[in-house]
Design an enzyme around this catalytic site. Sequence first.
Site, PDB file in Angstrom:
ATOM      1  N   HIS A   1       0.828  -1.212   0.000  1.00 56.20           N
ATOM      2  CA  HIS A   1       0.000   0.000   0.000  1.00 56.20           C
ATOM      3  C   HIS A   1       0.858   1.255   0.000  1.00 56.20           C
ATOM      4  O   HIS A   1       0.610   2.183  -0.779  1.00 56.20           O
ATOM      5  CB  HIS A   1      -0.919   0.004   1.220  1.00 56.20           C
ATOM      6  N   GLU A   2       1.867   1.289   0.860  1.00 54.89           N
ATOM      7  CA  GLU A   2       2.731   2.471   0.920  1.00 54.89           C
ATOM      8  C   GLU A   2       3.508   2.651  -0.382  1.00 54.89           C
ATOM      9  O   GLU A   2       3.732   3.779  -0.826  1.00 54.89           O
ATOM     10  CB  GLU A   2       3.679   2.371   2.117  1.00 54.89           C
TER      11      GLU A   2
ATOM     12  N   HIS B   1       1.626   4.519  -3.006  1.00 55.25           N
ATOM     13  CA  HIS B   1       1.792   5.976  -3.000  1.00 55.25           C
ATOM     14  C   HIS B   1       3.029   6.389  -3.791  1.00 55.25           C
ATOM     15  O   HIS B   1       3.022   7.419  -4.473  1.00 55.25           O
ATOM     16  CB  HIS B   1       1.910   6.485  -1.561  1.00 55.25           C
TER      17      HIS B   1
END
Length: 230
Positions: free
Chosen positions: A96-97, A100
């Site tokens: 998920h990170e 970004h």
Amino acid sequence: MGSAWLLMIVIAVVSLIVQWRFKSKFKQYSEIGLLSGLSGQEVAEKMLRDNGIYDVKVISVEGQLTDHYNPETKTVNLSPDVFYSRSVASAAVAAHECGHAVQNATGYSWLSLRTTLVPVTNAASTLVQFTLFIGVMLLFFAHSPIVLAVGVAGLAIVTLFAFITLPVEFDASNRALTWLNNNYTVMQTREEHEQAKDALWWAAMTYVVAALGSLAALLYYASMLTNRRN
């Protein structure tokens, strides 16, 4: 004002439930080992490489649930529970990170807008802390709405930022899940993928209730300001 106050209470209760559910899900999936045996660090580094990103570092930061991507320093910051762990939860959070980081590399417009608003929002948050309480006191005892109006304006900026954050977070999760689904070497079963999806969904819900809570507070103070003026 009564309706806005009731809405704030309801959202506060829902927020507590969502936070509890998210933490329990993270704990549950943190205890399920990833069949591939990859750590959060290794998952993050692989996702970055697979997306052609070589100028972003994956580092460990202190704390729990402190995971985040910093576009200024070009770092994916993972908490020790994610960085070193070889669990389904750590893989989901790490991906998920990195989602970004992929957003930043591809010029995702919502992330660009959110990043631009960070300094303004930080200033508005500080302003809100000092103006709302003082503004309410001045409104009722001195009949002066100016300070409260400034606080409401600051809260409006904070609320806008919270809602702009939503598409950024959902998109990062979608990028993470798509990548995980297409990488058998990371997640080897459909069950692991569904568990990662469940963990990220509850994480996203924390942002949703935070945005709704900010909106409810804005409506409450705005109605107080409007009603007092009338």
